[in-house]
Enzyme design. Sequence first.
Site, PDB file in Angstrom:
ATOM      1  N   ASP A  49       0.850  -1.192   0.000  1.00 43.53           N
ATOM      2  CA  ASP A  49       0.000   0.000   0.000  1.00 43.53           C
ATOM      3  C   ASP A  49       0.885   1.241   0.000  1.00 43.53           C
ATOM      4  O   ASP A  49       1.789   1.369   0.824  1.00 43.53           O
ATOM      5  CB  ASP A  49      -0.902  -0.034   1.240  1.00 43.53           C
ATOM      6  CG  ASP A  49      -1.684   1.252   1.433  1.00 43.53           C
ATOM      7  OD1 ASP A  49      -1.950   1.934   0.429  1.00 43.53           O
ATOM      8  OD2 ASP A  49      -2.018   1.567   2.588  1.00 43.53           O
ATOM      9  N   ASN A  69      -0.499   4.585  -0.084  1.00 39.33           N
ATOM     10  CA  ASN A  69      -1.153   5.826   0.379  1.00 39.33           C
ATOM     11  C   ASN A  69      -1.819   5.727   1.744  1.00 39.33           C
ATOM     12  O   ASN A  69      -2.534   6.640   2.160  1.00 39.33           O
ATOM     13  CB  ASN A  69      -2.169   6.306  -0.665  1.00 39.33           C
ATOM     14  CG  ASN A  69      -3.263   5.272  -0.925  1.00 39.33           C
ATOM     15  OD1 ASN A  69      -3.353   4.261  -0.235  1.00 39.33           O
ATOM     16  ND2 ASN A  69      -4.083   5.519  -1.932  1.00 39.33           N
ATOM     17  N   ASP A 118      -4.253   3.772   2.874  1.00 32.67           N
ATOM     18  CA  ASP A 118      -5.669   3.421   3.012  1.00 32.67           C
ATOM     19  C   ASP A 118      -5.862   1.946   3.364  1.00 32.67           C
ATOM     20  O   ASP A 118      -6.991   1.474   3.487  1.00 32.67           O
ATOM     21  CB  ASP A 118      -6.452   3.774   1.750  1.00 32.67           C
ATOM     22  CG  ASP A 118      -6.030   2.954   0.533  1.00 32.67           C
ATOM     23  OD1 ASP A 118      -5.084   2.144   0.639  1.00 32.67           O
ATOM     24  OD2 ASP A 118      -6.650   3.132  -0.542  1.00 32.67           O
ATOM     25  N   ASP A 178      -1.784  -1.269  -3.840  1.00 27.41           N
ATOM     26  CA  ASP A 178      -2.122  -0.523  -5.049  1.00 27.41           C
ATOM     27  C   ASP A 178      -0.977  -0.567  -6.061  1.00 27.41           C
ATOM     28  O   ASP A 178       0.087  -1.143  -5.793  1.00 27.41           O
ATOM     29  CB  ASP A 178      -2.476   0.927  -4.695  1.00 27.41           C
ATOM     30  CG  ASP A 178      -1.475   1.568  -3.750  1.00 27.41           C
ATOM     31  OD1 ASP A 178      -0.267   1.386  -3.978  1.00 27.41           O
ATOM     32  OD2 ASP A 178      -1.898   2.237  -2.785  1.00 27.41           O
ATOM     33  N   ASP A 193      -5.101 -10.523 -15.577  1.00 20.76           N
ATOM     34  CA  ASP A 193      -6.179 -11.473 -15.295  1.00 20.76           C
ATOM     35  C   ASP A 193      -7.435 -10.995 -16.024  1.00 20.76           C
ATOM     36  O   ASP A 193      -7.914  -9.885 -15.791  1.00 20.76           O
ATOM     37  CB  ASP A 193      -6.435 -11.512 -13.785  1.00 20.76           C
ATOM     38  CG  ASP A 193      -6.878 -12.884 -13.311  1.00 20.76           C
ATOM     39  OD1 ASP A 193      -7.617 -13.534 -14.055  1.00 20.76           O
ATOM     40  OD2 ASP A 193      -6.498 -13.286 -12.195  1.00 20.76           O
ATOM     41  N   ASP A 210      -9.757 -16.180 -16.521  1.00 21.88           N
ATOM     42  CA  ASP A 210     -10.476 -16.653 -15.335  1.00 21.88           C
ATOM     43  C   ASP A 210     -11.740 -17.412 -15.725  1.00 21.88           C
ATOM     44  O   ASP A 210     -12.546 -16.920 -16.520  1.00 21.88           O
ATOM     45  CB  ASP A 210     -10.849 -15.454 -14.454  1.00 21.88           C
ATOM     46  CG  ASP A 210     -11.609 -15.866 -13.216  1.00 21.88           C
ATOM     47  OD1 ASP A 210     -10.985 -16.474 -12.326  1.00 21.88           O
ATOM     48  OD2 ASP A 210     -12.819 -15.593 -13.141  1.00 21.88           O
ATOM     49  N   HIS A 243      -4.139 -17.295  -5.382  1.00 18.04           N
ATOM     50  CA  HIS A 243      -5.041 -16.509  -4.539  1.00 18.04           C
ATOM     51  C   HIS A 243      -6.279 -17.287  -4.101  1.00 18.04           C
ATOM     52  O   HIS A 243      -7.022 -16.817  -3.241  1.00 18.04           O
ATOM     53  CB  HIS A 243      -5.480 -15.262  -5.294  1.00 18.04           C
ATOM     54  CG  HIS A 243      -6.260 -15.590  -6.538  1.00 18.04           C
ATOM     55  ND1 HIS A 243      -5.678 -16.176  -7.646  1.00 18.04           N
ATOM     56  CD2 HIS A 243      -7.579 -15.446  -6.842  1.00 18.04           C
ATOM     57  CE1 HIS A 243      -6.595 -16.373  -8.572  1.00 18.04           C
ATOM     58  NE2 HIS A 243      -7.768 -15.944  -8.115  1.00 18.04           N
ATOM     59  N   ASP A 244      -6.510 -18.463  -4.689  1.00 15.23           N
ATOM     60  CA  ASP A 244      -7.674 -19.272  -4.347  1.00 15.23           C
ATOM     61  C   ASP A 244      -7.320 -20.472  -3.478  1.00 15.23           C
ATOM     62  O   ASP A 244      -8.172 -21.342  -3.252  1.00 15.23           O
ATOM     63  CB  ASP A 244      -8.359 -19.777  -5.626  1.00 15.23           C
ATOM     64  CG  ASP A 244      -9.217 -18.710  -6.284  1.00 15.23           C
ATOM     65  OD1 ASP A 244      -9.693 -17.810  -5.580  1.00 15.23           O
ATOM     66  OD2 ASP A 244      -9.416 -18.782  -7.516  1.00 15.23           O
TER      67      ASP A 244
END
Length: 562
Positions: free
Chosen positions: A33, A35, A37, A41, A110, A212, A336-337
């Site tokens: 990250d 920034n 939040d 990003d 993706d 995907d 990621h799965d």
Amino acid sequence: MSLDNSTIISPTLDTKWWKEAVIYQIYPRSFKDSNGDGIGDLQGIISKLDYLKSLGIDAIWLNPIFESPNDDNGYDVSDYRSILADFGTMEDFDILLKGLKERGIKLILDLVFNHSSDEHFWFQESRKSRDNPYRDYYYWWPAEKGTPPYRWSWFDVESNAWKYGATTDAYYLHYFSVKQPDLNWNNPKVREELYAIMRFWLDKGIDGFRMDAFQFISKDPSFPELPNDILGNIPEIMKYYGRGPHLHNYIQEMHREVLQHYDVMTVSEGAGGSPEEALLFVDPDRKELSMAYHLEGVEIGSHVMNYGIVNYKKLYTRWDDAFKTKGWLSIFLANHDQPRMVSKFGNDSSEFRTICSKMLTTFVLTMRGTPYYFQGDELGMVNIRFDSISDYNDIDTINKYEFIKSQNGDLEGFLEEQKQASRENSRTPFQWNATPNAGFTEGKPWLKVHPNHTTINAESQENDADSTLNYFRKLVQLRKKEPTLIYGSYTLLDEENENVYAYLRELNGRKIVVLLNFTSQEALFSIPIAVEETKILLSNYNQKGIENNKLLPYEAAIIAIK
């Protein structure tokens, strides 16, 4: 990448850059990250480009960064030509792409084309009226025809893939979440729109697509009743979904209209329910996709030892046999799965985590096929094992929990199961250093950081020659120096050994044997090669030799025959 010339590559080999590449997967929400939040990003990735370069990887696969309401963390796209504000701007994307190219790293995006978000302009129009020009961009079943034939859904609380829309008194199809309506590929206008989107990104200079849920794009619009023998059998339903009547026609059309005009790679998630079916997607003569990304190797239950090492070896050997002479495979143990690699396929205890992580990395980078490696695995990151449903953001886990709750089921048992199985385990923020929030963000992270980041992090491993991070780097370099590990044939050795996975890679007379002990005990192996007549190229124990055909716990050894 450029291969070492110590082994001559036969001109008859079908050499491709994407066969030689090591592909590193970045889940942007969890990488870095910039920034404060709490959400990773594009500028965060840009700030770590030199780290990526230092890994020696050749390409990154970036999970979806398109505009999205984030019902499924970006796999519900509302605008395919815009960047999600959480991730930055198109200018940020252009800077990222330029920075990657300057470092010799390719970019794979993706592509989510089986479905869009229900907030996409097309669907917003489609749901307005039955005669709307965008109506047939999606699948609608008019209510006067009765309840539509049952279709199973991954992310629906009731596992029902049809959602009623009162505005037009009809049901729309969603194989995934109710906010992910399936696109109607039978409509030529839809295909033209999607091909134009592909050209938009390819003309920007990206190097390929990961497709995907792409095996599901073709559907019979009459939606015949599901065969009785597959009802309730999810793996069989998935195979049924992946055998649409025009699937290969559409992919071949996509190749003609788009892909053949660019030097790019394409990989379809879960292509084919068997090796033979998967080969249809990537047989070069059929002009479809570059490589298969089969899921059977990761869908083996909660842990590989429950599945059995002998069975696991046979699984990979069966896939390799189908691809011996044509087509190309992907090799991976995490994405990621899936839960963390070392937690599912090895041992994440403090005693064995490091050595085991290196062993698994050895497997991924020495098998025949293009290796895909998930962010953080080079550090040996492990499952976080959340205790409460409130810790989860994942729609899959949350909806399953709600369904079990509605049935007065065993919620405690489900949460205990998710500690090992949930894909949220892989999505915790990257552990850059030992500071609060692991150097991932200065704000509140979107997902909890693993408490062990104080000891498992990139900064602490950077200058440790024996770290998992530096082992990964050594192995990447070894793969680049040894064409045998890329283009060489694969032969399983010691087939019935319940502890050791051993295989031979061979190319133009160069023979390399890989030995992997998948257990926490010393293990014997038997191969038709005298180990005394070999040279160790790399060992996760820094061994100089192997004695008495014995491997230490989770030992990995790559040996060349003299």
